[in-house]
Design an enzyme around this catalytic site. Structure first.
Site, PDB file in Angstrom:
ATOM      1  N   THR A  59       0.842  -1.272   0.046  1.00 26.73           N
ATOM      2  CA  THR A  59      -0.089  -0.090   0.021  1.00 26.73           C
ATOM      3  C   THR A  59       0.978   1.113  -0.001  1.00 26.73           C
ATOM      4  OG1 THR A  59      -1.744  -1.165   1.286  1.00 26.73           O
ATOM      5  CG2 THR A  59      -1.943   1.247   1.102  1.00 26.73           C
ATOM      6  N   GLY A  67       0.441  -0.067   5.533  1.00 28.59           N
ATOM      7  CA  GLY A  67       0.723  -1.012   6.693  1.00 28.59           C
ATOM      8  C   GLY A  67      -0.478  -1.983   7.066  1.00 28.59           C
TER       9      GLY A  67
HETATM   10  N1  GLU Z   1      -5.314  -4.303   2.127  1.00 30.57           N
HETATM   11  C1  GLU Z   1      -5.161  -3.743   3.041  1.00 30.57           C
HETATM   12  C2  GLU Z   1      -6.308  -2.836   3.550  1.00 30.57           C
HETATM   13  O1  GLU Z   1      -7.050  -2.342   2.881  1.00 30.57           O
HETATM   14  C3  GLU Z   1      -4.014  -2.962   3.021  1.00 30.57           C
HETATM   15  C4  GLU Z   1      -2.650  -3.547   2.727  1.00 30.57           C
HETATM   16  C5  GLU Z   1      -1.631  -3.268   3.152  1.00 30.57           C
HETATM   17  O2  GLU Z   1      -1.528  -2.038   3.505  1.00 30.57           O
HETATM   18  O3  GLU Z   1      -0.669  -3.770   3.437  1.00 30.57           O
HETATM   19  O4  GLU Z   1      -6.399  -2.500   4.615  1.00 30.57           O
END
Ligand code: GLU
Length: 618
Positions: free
Chosen positions: A419, A506
């Site tokens: 992200t 994160g």
């Molecule tokens: N998929 C995660 C979310 O939407 C974020 C992924 C990440 O930050 O590693 O919360």
């Protein structure tokens, strides 16, 4: 993040001269290192600012502002550039949440660009039909099952259409240039490929793009993504229709249904069921942002399907209810950790896609509920984890309700580390706080053949099986449903004017990173650069983690002595933020060191021109 130029000392300013159009136009970056603006994590000045994890992306945004574009135009240009230089964290194949303060109306809006499950998905999406057991995370991730209908393209389209002043063609131009002319590979870009090499090597399209000649591109070499440049050019000409209702959409559906697995792949890659109808049905709707009153300010965040706004908001309300002004630094950090744990119990129990499940959002954001939750916190003792969720029913009995509920231990939840977050503002006072992702670093591992971008694995953010004991789980997969997110793009207003915008990558730690930064800034009185740089700890009810520097600090030691049993982790988050002063003053801040450090710039830097300093608000 990519690091193509030398990083200067923390706090060094980018000069206006260094941002000149000649330098910005010279390709490729590797050929002009000496003339490049340097990557710096803090910049102060006027005319708007941009902070991202990447120098090229920040430059793209600043260049848009310098040419008269607004914060929305700059944010889309920067995001599209991240799709080139940070392709393992964000891009056309992913999704995100866009929070926007509109100076003219004084209102905050948000766009939900979350990826969506296909219409055929069931709550057993990640259950192996042969064993009846949930798939392993990696088997689920590296499959067509994990790919949600991308929302990032629709987000860019909606943002530009609604508030932008530039066309999609103009906003994609800087990124197209970087993709076709190339950029210099750094350690992070190479190592993100290296970490994913066994996955990337199993797909013909991904192997071809990211393992040319059988290995990741060398550090220092120039990397071009001509397929992505062509894709951006096509979208520039035709808009997003080819992606949601045309040839590119058909190719995405084909990739999901028939993953381009190599003949020598050493894994079983399960196909997904996304169809062109699923793509045609996609929408990135405007949603009401979350809002809490905190220390007389209004903190706006992202509502469901993200749990970011409600969890940060609830925790701030809890902290406020504990009289933080009477606590010392250790006390404030103790309160922060316990408030986060309580808020995470509530998000796990109650927050999912509010189009599909009933989310008691007004109650979760109410001060009455927070007051009831706050009574669980003891200044002299650490709550036994996991704590149970509260009951946000509007009937708050104060301390009588404390400690009366049995805890359900939720199943371990997967925490991603990918992200990216960007923040942008302009001379008119508009502000964007935008977090975007493809979920894991490298997403599902599948590049759409010939198109130059990776598809997400966002659907693995659903729970694979129920996690709430007897109670319903709000985050099981379902048809057309959006998985719960932790992304927390945030904008803080005081007296109706923006004072701060921030966000982080994160996974679930996004929530605590944003929360801790607000606590650092407003409870502990740190400057914004210090609040962003400070060592972090994260309590998510099941997990309690801290960075080594936090554990080594006097406060960290005191908290451990109190009974907080942290697991040491190398890094938590990588923020970008903007802070606003009077008469258009802006301070742009990016993470100084984590994940290689980010890049902050302003249009008219202070220094040498007598603009004075950005007053530190509050
Ligand atoms: N998929 C995660 C979310 O939407 C974020 C992924 C990440 O930050 O590693 O919360």
């Amino acid at each position: 993040m990519r690091r193509s130029v030398v990083v200067t000392a923390v706090g060094a300013l980018v000069t206006a001269a260094a941002l000149g159009p000649a330098a910005a136009a010279d390709p490729p970056h590797g050929h002009q290192l000496r003339n490049e603006p340097v990557k710096t994590p803090v910049a102060r000045g006027y005319g708007g600012g941009v902070a991202t994890v990447d120098l090229d992306a920040t430059r793209a945004g600043i260049e848009v502002l310098r040419r008269g574009g607004n914060a929305v135009d700059a944010a889309v240009a920067a995001a599209a550039t991240l799709g080139v230089t940070e392709p393992f964290s964000a891009g056309l194949g992913g999704g995100g949440f866009f929070v926007y303060y509109d100076a003219k109306s004084g209102r905050v809006h948000s766009i939900d660009g979350r990826e969506t499950a296909p219409a055929s998905a069931t709550d057993k999406l990640f259950v192996d039909p042969e064993t009846g057991k949930p798939l392993s995370f990696q088997d689920a991730r590296v499959s067509g099952l994990s790919v949600g209908v991308p929302g990032t393209p629709a987000t860019w389209d909606r943002a530009l259409d609604r508030w932008g002043t530039w066309s999609l063609r103009q906003a994609l131009a800087p990124a197209t240039k970087v993709a076709s002319r190339g950029f210099v590979v750094d350690d992070t870009f190479r190592s993100q490929i290296q970490e994913n090499a066994d996955v990337f090597d199993d797909f013909t399209s991904t192997r071809k793009l990211y393992l040319p000649g059988g290995a990741p591109p060398a550090v220092g070499s120039v990397f071009r993504n001509r397929d992505l440049a062509h894709t951006y050019r096509m979208l520039s000409r035709e808009g997003m229709k080819p992606l949601y209702d045309g040839e590119l959409g058909a190719e995405i559906a084909r990739t999901v249904q028939h993953p381009p697995v190599t003949a020598d792949a050493d894994r079983v890659v399960r196909p997904g069921a996304m169809t062109t109808d699923d793509l045609a049905a996609y929408d990135a709707p405007l949603r009401a942002p979350t809002k809490v009153d905190y220390r007389g300010m209004d903190v706006f965040g992202m509502g469901p399907p993200s749990s970011g706004g409600s969890t940060v908001g609830e925790a701030l309300n809890i902290i406020e209810a504990t009289n933080p002004d009477r606590q010392d630094k250790v006390g404030v950090l103790h309160t922060y950790l316990e408030a986060a744990a309580l808020a995470f119990a509530d998000r796990n129990r109650y927050v999912g896609d509010s189009e599909e499940v009933n989310v008691p959002l007004p109650q979760l954001l109410s001060q009455g509920f927070a007051d009831e939750r706050a009574c669980e916190i003891r200044p002299d003792a650490v709550l036994k984890k996991p704590v149970a969720p509260g009951v946000p029913d509007g009937d708050y009995g104060g301390s009588a309700a404390c400690g009366t509920k049995a805890a359900v231990a939720p199943a371990d939840q997967h925490e991603g580390l990918s992200t990216t977050h960007l923040t942008a503002s302009d001379r008119w006072g508009n502000v964007v706080s935008y977090t975007l992702t493809i979920e894991q670093t490298g997403g599902s591992g599948m590049v759409v053949p010939g198109r130059g971008f990776l598809l997400n694995n966002e659907l693995t953010d659903f729970n694979f099986e129920p996690t709430q004991g007897e109670a319903p789980d709000p985050n099981l997969p379902g048809p057309g449903k959006r998985p719960r997110s932790s992304m927390s793009p945030t904008i803080v207003l005081e007296d109706g004017h923006p004072v701060l915008a921030l966000g982080s990558p994160g996974g679930a730690t996004i929530i605590t990173t944003v929360l801790q930064t607000l606590v650092n800034r407003y409870e502990l009185g740190m400057s914004l650069p210090d609040a962003v740089a400070a060592p972090r700890a994260s309590s998510r009810n099941t997990a309690l983690e801290a960075e080594p520097a936090f554990l080594a600090s006097a406060e960290g030691k005191a908290l451990v002595a109190e009974g907080h049993a942290f697991r040491s982790v190398p890094e938590i988050g990588a923020e970008t933020a903007l802070q606003f002063g009077e008469r258009g003053a802006v301070e742009a801040v990016a993470e100084p060191t984590r994940r290689g450090g980010g890049s902050a710039m302003v249009v008219l830097p202070t220094g040498g021109r007598g603009h004075g300093h950005v007053p530190a608000p509050r």
